[in-house]
Structures are given as structure tokens and as C-alpha cells.
Design a protein around this motif. Structure first.
Motif, short mmCIF file in Angstrom:
data_model
loop_
_atom_site.label_atom_id
_atom_site.label_comp_id
_atom_site.label_asym_id
_atom_site.label_seq_id
_atom_site.Cartn_x
_atom_site.Cartn_y
_atom_site.Cartn_z
N VAL A 111 62.72 30.33 23.03
CA VAL A 111 63.91 29.52 23.32
C VAL A 111 64.55 30.03 24.61
CG1 VAL A 111 66.21 28.88 22.49
CG2 VAL A 111 64.30 29.02 20.88
N PHE A 112 65.00 29.10 25.44
CA PHE A 112 65.68 29.45 26.69
C PHE A 112 67.02 28.72 26.71
CE2 PHE A 112 66.15 28.82 31.44
CZ PHE A 112 66.54 30.13 31.69
N LEU A 113 68.10 29.46 26.98
CA LEU A 113 69.47 28.92 26.91
C LEU A 113 70.18 29.11 28.25
CD1 LEU A 113 70.40 30.52 23.46
CD2 LEU A 113 69.55 28.20 23.86
N PRO A 114 69.84 28.30 29.25
CA PRO A 114 70.46 28.49 30.58
C PRO A 114 71.91 28.06 30.65
CG PRO A 114 69.06 26.54 30.59
CD PRO A 114 68.87 27.20 29.24
N SER A 115 72.40 27.33 29.64
CA SER A 115 73.80 26.90 29.65
C SER A 115 74.55 27.51 28.48
CB SER A 115 73.89 25.37 29.58
OG SER A 115 73.16 24.88 28.46
N LEU A 162 75.84 34.24 38.99
CA LEU A 162 75.72 34.39 40.44
C LEU A 162 75.20 33.09 41.04
CD1 LEU A 162 74.02 37.92 40.51
CD2 LEU A 162 76.43 37.39 40.91
N PRO A 163 75.55 32.80 42.29
CA PRO A 163 75.00 31.59 42.93
C PRO A 163 73.52 31.75 43.23
CG PRO A 163 76.35 32.85 44.47
CD PRO A 163 76.53 33.51 43.13
N HIS A 164 72.78 30.68 43.03
CA HIS A 164 71.36 30.67 43.39
C HIS A 164 70.93 29.22 43.58
CE1 HIS A 164 70.26 29.51 39.24
NE2 HIS A 164 71.14 30.43 38.85
N ALA A 165 69.66 28.98 43.81
CA ALA A 165 69.18 27.68 44.25
C ALA A 165 68.96 26.68 43.13
CB ALA A 165 67.87 27.85 45.03
N ASN A 166 69.08 27.09 41.86
CA ASN A 166 68.82 26.22 40.71
C ASN A 166 67.40 25.67 40.70
OD1 ASN A 166 71.01 26.35 38.99
ND2 ASN A 166 72.10 24.63 39.93
N THR A 167 66.46 26.42 41.29
CA THR A 167 65.05 26.13 41.07
C THR A 167 64.64 26.81 39.77
OG1 THR A 167 64.32 28.11 42.26
CG2 THR A 167 64.64 26.08 43.55
N TRP A 168 63.47 26.45 39.25
CA TRP A 168 63.04 27.09 38.01
C TRP A 168 62.90 28.59 38.17
CZ3 TRP A 168 63.11 26.37 33.08
CH2 TRP A 168 63.14 25.08 32.55
N THR A 169 62.39 29.02 39.32
CA THR A 169 62.22 30.46 39.53
C THR A 169 63.56 31.18 39.52
OG1 THR A 169 60.22 30.06 40.85
CG2 THR A 169 61.30 32.19 41.10
N SER A 170 64.56 30.62 40.17
CA SER A 170 65.86 31.29 40.22
C SER A 170 66.60 31.17 38.89
CB SER A 170 66.71 30.71 41.36
OG SER A 170 67.01 29.34 41.13
N ILE A 171 66.47 30.06 38.20
CA ILE A 171 67.13 29.91 36.91
C ILE A 171 66.57 30.93 35.91
CG2 ILE A 171 67.45 28.37 34.93
CD1 ILE A 171 67.44 26.03 36.94
N LEU A 172 65.25 31.08 35.90
CA LEU A 172 64.64 32.02 34.95
C LEU A 172 64.99 33.47 35.29
CD1 LEU A 172 61.10 30.43 34.49
CD2 LEU A 172 62.98 30.47 32.83
N PHE A 175 72.15 28.83 34.85
CA PHE A 175 72.32 27.99 36.02
C PHE A 175 73.24 28.67 37.02
CE2 PHE A 175 71.60 24.58 32.70
CZ PHE A 175 70.30 24.29 33.11
N SER A 176 73.21 28.18 38.24
CA SER A 176 74.03 28.75 39.31
C SER A 176 75.50 28.51 39.03
CB SER A 176 73.64 28.13 40.65
OG SER A 176 74.50 28.59 41.67
N PRO A 204 75.02 22.11 37.27
CA PRO A 204 73.65 22.37 36.82
C PRO A 204 72.81 21.11 36.89
CG PRO A 204 75.13 22.20 34.95
CD PRO A 204 76.00 22.19 36.17
N PRO A 205 71.52 21.25 37.09
CA PRO A 205 70.66 20.06 37.10
C PRO A 205 70.64 19.42 35.72
CG PRO A 205 69.35 22.08 37.12
CD PRO A 205 70.76 22.50 37.31
N SER A 206 70.49 18.12 35.70
CA SER A 206 70.39 17.41 34.42
C SER A 206 69.07 17.78 33.75
CB SER A 206 70.45 15.90 34.64
OG SER A 206 69.27 15.47 35.30
#
Length: 811
Positions: free
Chosen positions: A734-738, A746-756, A761-762, A767-769
Motif C-alpha cells: 500500500v502507498f499513501l502519498p496523501s 518538501l517541494p519536488h516535481a511530482n513525478t513518480w520517482t520524486s513522489i516515491l 506529493f509535493s 497533487p496530480p489527480s
């Protein structure tokens, strides 16, 4: 139904509880099988002693624990001992109070207790060992017992089976112990034997309460006399009266061992003082049962008939006072302050309160007291002891306190403090005081944890009005801030239970690997599976594997049959699905990249991103902006071919329309490899003040929230399927980014690599839908990742596995 292992191959006898008949063959090896459904009324744990192995000659004792189980068929009760080979059923919370049992097999056994012990069964009484049993997953219906309401029976009023009725309170059957241990830790008192009120005057000897009472000896005089070798103090019991105040109180310490016999192996340490100095007073054995819960920091007590000894941990020039129930039997009394002569009244306890802003400047290891408004009360979990007794599991929970002095809350990792009633009342919106905490720093985050003397006080139990700290300036400043707060705003961020991790892992692989120095490395997929199977109930551990992502699923709580997902066509699926059950949140299977088939697969095209967005908007529901599809109720792999044949009708064959301009299309497929839904205990609940007691019971050890009973603070979640690079084993996490209680973002690009890598989310952009995030999932194709997994066994067949971080491995 969960079947336990049977130690006997033949059962020719039976037991019929409803008619109170117990029939055995004359053979001493006969076992009795109960054909009735039974319910577990109570489950009690205790430590075995030197003689315990005598009672289990045909089994190997598993661990230090034994369990006595009280059973009923709705007509009578019977207390039996669980065979040690079945201990794992309790340790995984498969067998618990309320469980329904069938095919229970019993063997006659002798008791370890002396017949003169109240509550012990004598040789003439019935005593049994539960040798094997089936644990039913469903509750019995009314019809199971001829119309008797199974759950409406007052079990305490039921008679005992045969001649097994105890003469007093129940005591352990297979060890010479006088009290039971709590089920999930060794720190809390367990049972009614632990007094809440001091013993009566007849039990302890009358203590005069006239005004102007004076001590016959002081702490300083005791120390000087012992260190100078005076015979009366150094070798005998001290009769002189000592009047002291309790400054600190330790948690209970259980020192029972399997190679030693002690009926009540407990001790507790009180730091006490008078006007001449302070000293440790150690309560031993049954004195703890009689007095531990009655005494609290701030109390003035009188001690007589104690021994003075060399302090076992300090230098040679210090002493401790030994308070025991015999040789000699100590006399203790709690004195009203008004009864003590003013010149001999011991000084009041001192406190060192620090607010959240001041804690940032305190050095690690500093001992602090804190007060705050509780806005997050985490679920109790357990971790392995690191003090050399690795088998012991330590119970803890996370608290988040706010005091208005900084944007950083006060985070407390609160272990058991021998105050189970207080811990049960740690509701959000309570004012909580924690004393004698130790400040720690990890991953650039500050938090507090227990010392031996940590005590907890909270609103709702009358604590604060009794304690002297209420008049201190830091406490008064906090109360002024508290009165300025709005209930609705605090309620909007108040949470109880759910997954929570702190301090958060770092956001870079280099920092994470540096922090793991000295910790075992990455696990293979099969090794991870074995480690998860070895977890005990609510045991929390962190694991690392190297893996690729082969599937991403987006879901909403309560609507798991409707999902949006992406799979890697090349490697996501295999002929054998992950090993899982509907109640489990982790699953495994070996996979082969060459045999993988995508179910919800991105299809690349050459142009037209604007029309791609238009296409997705058409698929979204207006309320949540996320596309849905429905999984068929009956999942049949035979429908895959027909499904693929029908795909032509879902695609637009007109090259001038949307399809050629879509980067990805989403479609519906039979999810015969669907990851199991998230566990109810994983998602934190929004605090409901009107139902606070129900919520507290739902999250405690052994509790379980009914699905949909309380509002969750998190509706949406993601499941990622990981394929271990080492052996191809797949696992769903399970992954809970929100998360509603995220780490510092921290701010980041909201790509999958940065979110993980950030676990969220940034913080500086929306956050991306879910649709956009699934559309971007091809970024994960063939990406080798270091995955940090947080595992917690939630009981039965449910193991929570959360992906907290995933770092991209360099090529």
C-alpha cells in the motif's frame, strides 16, 4: 477455519459440556473431543517456571509464555491450559476472547498450584490441557445452541464444569505464579488483584493520623549509618519510621525466568525524598500488587520495617531501601500532608516543562516534561526489545501534541507506563502531560520517548486537579493558548489510529544507506515472505528489498471493486496469482517477465496530448475526477480472451479522432490478480468526540474497527505490485502519498520517482489527480528501486505492508 496441529492421532473419548458429562476411556493416554461449538470467554498469559515442563512432557515448550483459556458452550465454563504448540494462535491473535472453536481436544492434566492456594484446582478437581482445536472465522449463530442467544449469555454467572470451580480468583494452572501477565506486554498490571486503593488498616496495621507527625529517622541518617557499618542498619530490619515524598515512580518491572521459581516476580522503584536528601525505595513482589497502583508521584508516605541495602546500580557510597512483603513485612501508609509536622514535610516534586519551540534547542538525552493538546493518538504497536531480551515485545504508540509555540508539534513515542487505564483514555482533544521523557533526534527530527520513570496524565480521569504542576507558569501559559483555540479547527485535524511512521525516512538513497550502517542488507522476496510470517500481532518492523514496479492500482475505501490501474505489459502478471486472501494486505507470488500480460495497459501514440486530457476528462466522475471500472464479481480467467476480442469495440478506429492522439487508454479487465483491499486498521479515523470510547476500543491491542463504522481521514489509496530483482517474487504494498498525517513535506516535481522518494506529493503545488498519476505510471517501467517497507501484523491473516520510500537505483 484455522486448524491447529494435533499432537494425538486418535481420539476415542468425548466431552459434552451441555450435559456436564465427561467420559474418558480407562487408558491414561485418552483424549477427549468436544463436539460442541465453544466460545473463548477469557485468555490469560503467564510466565512458565522450573516445573512447567513437567506438565507438557510430549511437547517442546515454545517461548516463555503459557496461556490459560476459559471456554463456554453457553451452559457452563471450563478453564484449561493451551498446549504450548498452539501458542502461535494467540501470538498472531487468531485465538482470542470471543473466538469460536470446534473439535476441541482435551487431555487431563495436573495443576502446578498448591491446593492451599485460593483459586487453585486440587487433585480431585478437573484440570485439562487444550491439545488441538479448530478456530472458526465466523461467529456461531443462534441456531448453533438450540435457540440460546450465544452473545447474550452472562458468562460470569455460568457454573463451572464438573468439579473445576475454583475456591477464589483464577490463578495460573501450570506455573506457580500468583498473578497473570497482560496479553501484549510485560509492563502493565493485569487482573483485579492489583489494588487501586490502599490495604485496610487491619491488613497493614493502624497508622495514626494525628497532626504534627514526625519521622524517627531521616534519609541522611539512614545513609550515614549504613555506610559507617552500624549493625542495626547494615544487617537488620529498620523499625524507625521514615516519612518521605514520592518524587518519581518507575513502571513495573517483570523479572520472571523459566529457570527460577517466584510466585510474583515484580519490582518497582520509587525515588523518595525528605528535607535531607533522596533515596530509591524498591517495592518487591506482592508489595507491588498491594501498593503499586495506590501510590503516585507527590504522595507523602510513611515506611516502617524495611531494609537498607547497597544500591545495586550506583557507586559504593549510595543506598536503597528494600520494601518487601516478608523478612520483614514492610508497613506502608499514605499520609495527608496536613498530618505531617511542617518542619518535616518533604519538598514537593520539581518539573522541567519545555514547549515545542524550546525542545528544538535541547540536547539529545535531556529529560523533559511536556504538556500539550493531543491531536493524533496512534494505534498501539509492538517492537522487539533491544536490551538483550530480544524475545520481549515492547508496546508503544505515537502521540502528537500541540502547544501553539511553534509549527512543529511535540512527537512522543510513548511506551507502556504501567497505566493501562490512562493509555486507554488518550483521546484526541485531551490535555496530556507526560513527565520524565527523554529527547531523541533521528533523521533530523526531534521526538521524545520514555524513561523508566515516565508517567502520563490526561483529562477525563481527574489527574490534573491532583498534581502540583497545574500551578506552574509553563502550564498556565499553555492553558491561556488552549482557551483561544476553536473546537472545529482542532477537530478538523484530530486523528486516531491508522498507519503512522516517525521519524520519516530520508528522501535520498545516499542518506538512507548511510543511516542504515550496521543494519542487515536487502532481503530476497522469499526471505521477506518468511519474515512477515514470523511477525507477532501488532509487531512492527522495517524491511528493504530491491524491486521493480509491475502494477499500480488506485482505489477508494469501501469501493475496492471499482479501480483504476496500470500494469507493465512485459512483467506484471504470471500464470500463478499472488498468494493472498481477502483479508490480507500483503501477498506474494513468483513471476516471470517473459510470461507477463498487461491488464490495464498504456498504449503509446505519436501526438495530441491535449486530446488525451480531453479523453480522460470524459472518463472521470464529476465528484472525484477519477475514472472507474467495475471488476466482475466472479473473476474467471477464461474471460480474458473474450475481453481482448472486445477491445476493438472500445477503440476508435478513426485515425483523425482522439485515439491516435492519446498517449494512453484505460480499459476494464477481469482482475483475477487484484491486490487485496487496504486493512481497516491502516487508515486513520477522523476523531469523533461523541464516540471517543468506541474509537479507543477499536484501536487498542486486540481491538478491531468494523468496516465503515467510523469516518476515515483517508479515502483514496494506491497499491503497488513489486517484483523482487533477486528472485522474481511479487508482493503487493500500500502507498499513501496523501496521508492526512504526513512527514514534513518538501517541494519536488511530482513525478513518480520524486513522489516515491519523498513518500508524499509535493508541498508547493496541487497533487496530480489519480488519472494523471496512473497515466504517468509508465515512468516506472523497468526502474530498479530500493523499496523501504513498513510491516505490521494486524491479526489473523492480515499483514499490513506499507511502501514508505522507494529510491531509484543508479545504473
Amino acid at each position: 477455519m484455522i486448524r491447529s496441529s494435533s499432537l494425538f492421532s486418535s481420539h476415542s473419548s468425548f466431552v459434552d459440556f451441555s450435559s456436564h458429562v465427561f467420559v474418558l476411556q480407562t487408558s491414561s493416554l485418552s483424549a477427549a473431543v468436544c463436539r460442541e461449538l465453544l466460545r473463548v470467554v477469557d485468555l490469560r498469559r503467564y510466565g512458565r517456571d522450573q516445573g512447567s515442563s513437567v506438565y507438557f512432557p510430549q511437547t517442546v515448550l515454545n517461548g516463555d509464555d503459557l496461556y490459560d483459556v476459559t471456554l463456554t458452550d453457553g451452559h457452563c465454563r471450563l478453564c484449561v491450559t493451551l498446549d504450548p504448540g498452539l501458542n502461535r494462535l494467540v501470538e498472531r491473535n487468531v485465538l482470542h476472547a470471543g473466538s469460536t472453536l470446534s473439535n476441541a481436544t482435551f487431555v487431563p492434566a495436573i495443576t502446578a498450584q498448591h491446593p492451599s492456594c485460593p483459586g487453585a484446582a486440587s487433585a480431585e478437581m478437573d484440570s485439562y490441557r487444550l491439545e488441538s482445536v479448530d478456530v472458526r472465522e465466523e461467529a456461531p449463530s443462534v441456531e448453533d445452541h438450540d435457540g440460546v442467544g450465544w452473545f447474550d449469555v452472562d458468562h460470569d454467572s455460568l457454573p463451572w464444569f464438573g468439579s473445576s470451580e475454583p475456591a477464589g480468583p483464577l490463578v495460573p494452572l501450570r506455573a506457580n505464579r500468583s498473578v497473570f501477565l497482560p496479553l501484549w506486554n510485560n509492563v502493565d498490571p493485569s487482573g483485579e488483584e492489583w489494588r487501586e486503593a490502599p490495604p485496610t488498616e487491619e491488613e497493614e496495621g493502624r497508622e495514626e493520623e494525628e497532626e504534627g507527625q514526625r519521622p524517627a529517622v531521616t534519609v541522611s541518617e539512614l545513609r550515614d549509618s549504613f555506610l559507617s557499618g552500624q549493625r542495626g542498619v547494615a544487617r537488620g530490619a529498620v523499625q524507625h519510621r521514615l516519612i518521605v515524598r514520592i518524587i518519581d515512580k518507575s513502571h513495573l518491572m517483570y523479572y520472571g525466568r523459566t529457570d527460577r521459581n517466584c510466585e510474583c516476580p515484580y519490582k518497582a522503584v520509587l525515588e523518595v525524598c525528605d528535607r535531607t536528601g533522596s533515596v530509591c525505595a524498591v517495592l518487591w513482589n506482592s508489595v507491588c500488587v498491594s501498593w503499586y497502583r495506590c501510590l503516585k508521584p507527590g504522595d507523602v508516605i510513611s515506611l516502617r520495617r524495611y531494609r537498607v541495602k547497597q544500591h545495586y546500580q550506583a557507586e559504593r557510597d549510595d543506598i536503597e531501601i528494600s520494601v518487601n512483603s516478608r523478612n520483614p513485612a514492610a508497613q506502608i501508609s499514605v499520609l495527608p500532608e496536613s498530618s505531617v509536622s511542617p518542619e518535616y514535610l518533604p519538598p514537593a516534586p520539581t518539573y522541567s516543562f519545555y514547549n515545542s519551540q524550546e525542545l528544538l534547542d535541547r540536547p539529545p538525552g535531556a529529560v523533559c516534561d511536556v504538556i500539550g493538546l493531543l491531536t493524533l493518538s496512534g494505534r498501539p504497536e509492538r517492537m522487539r526489545s533491544k536490551d538483550g531480551r530480544g524475545a520481549e515485545l515492547l508496546e508503544y504508540r505515537w502521540l502528537r501534541l500541540e502547544d501553539g509555540t511553534s509549527s512543529q508539534p511535540i512527537m512522543v513515542k510513548l511506551f507502556s507506563t504501567s497505566q493501562p487505564k490512562t493509555h486507554l483514555h488518550l483521546h484526541p482533544l485531551s490535555v496530556v502531560v507526560c513527565t520524565r521523557l527523554k529527547l531523541l533526534r533521528a533523521a533530523d527530527q526531534t521526538f521524545l520517548a520514555n524513561t523508566t520513570n515516565t508517567q502520563v496524565y490526561c483529562t477525563g480521569l481527574g489527574h490534573h486537579s491532583e498534581m502540583s504542576y497545574r500551578k506552574l507558569p509553563p502550564v498556565r501559559r499553555f492553558l491561556r493558548w488552549l482557551r483561544s483555540q476553536d473546537d472545529r479547527q482542532v477537530l478538523s485535524r484530530a486523528l486516531i489510529g491508522g498507519f503512522f511512521t516517525y521519524p520519516p525516512p530520508p528522501v535520498s538513497l545516499e542518506t538512507y544507506m548511510k543511516d542504515r550502517r550496521g543494519v542487515p542488507g536487502f532481503l530476497r522476496g522469499a526471505e521477506l515472505q518468511r519474515e512477515l510470517e514470523g511477525l507477532s500481532y501488532r509487531e512492527r518492523r522495517t524491511f528493504c528489498i530491491q524491486a521493480t514496479v509491475t502494477m499500480v492500482t488506485y482505489r477508494r475505501r469501501g469501493q475496492e471493486d471499482r479501480s483504476l490501474f496500470w500494469t507493465d505489459r512485459a512483467s506484471s502478471l504470471s500464470p500463478s496469482p499472488p498468494l493472498s486472501s481477502s483479508s490480507s494486505t500483503s501477498s506474494f507470488s513468483p513471476t516471470s517477465p517473459s510470461s507477463a500480460v498487461g491488464q490495464l495497459t498504456p498504449r503509446p501514440v505519436t501526438s495530441g496530448r491535449s486530446r488525451k486530457r480531453k479523453r480522460l476528462l470524459q472518463l472521470e466522475t464529476p465528484r472525484k475526477r477519477c475514472p472507474w471500472f467495475t471488476v466482475p464479481t466472479e473473476q474467471n480467467q477464461d474471460t480474458v480472451i473474450l475481453f481482448e476480442a472486445s477491445m476493438e469495440f472500445l477503440e476508435n478506429s478513426n485515425a483523425d479522432e482522439d485515439d491516435d492522439d492519446d498517449d494512453y487508454t484505460f480499459a476494464t479487465a477481469p482482475l483475477f490478480l487484484t491486490p487485496p483491499p487496504v486493512a481497516e486498521e491502516t487508515l486513520p479515523m477522523r476523531y469523533d468526540h461523541a464516540r471517543r470510547d468506541e474509537q479507543a476500543v477499536a484501536v487498542v491491542m486486540g481491538g478491531r474497527a468494523e468496516p465503515g463504522r467510523f469516518d476515515s481521514a483517508l479515502e483514496d489509496y494506491y497499491t503497488l505490485r513489486l517484483r523482487a530483482l533477486s528472485d522474481g517474487v511479487s508482493v503487493d504494498v500500500v502507498f499513501l502519498p496523501s496521508s492526512p498525517s504526513p512527514p514534513p513535506l518538501l517541494p519536488h516535481a511530482n513525478t513518480w520517482t520524486s513522489i516515491l522518494s519523498h513518500g508524499a506529493f509535493s508541498s508547493d503545488k496541487p497533487p496530480p489527480s489519480p488519472a494523471d498519476l496512473i497515466a504517468m505510471a509508465d515512468q516506472l517501467t523497468n526502474r530498479r528501486l530500493v523499496c523501504v517497507l513498513e510491516a505490521c501484523h494486524l491479526g489473523g491473516a492480515t499483514t499490513e505492508l506499507i511502501l514508505s520510500r522507494a529510491f531509484r537505483l543508479p545504473n
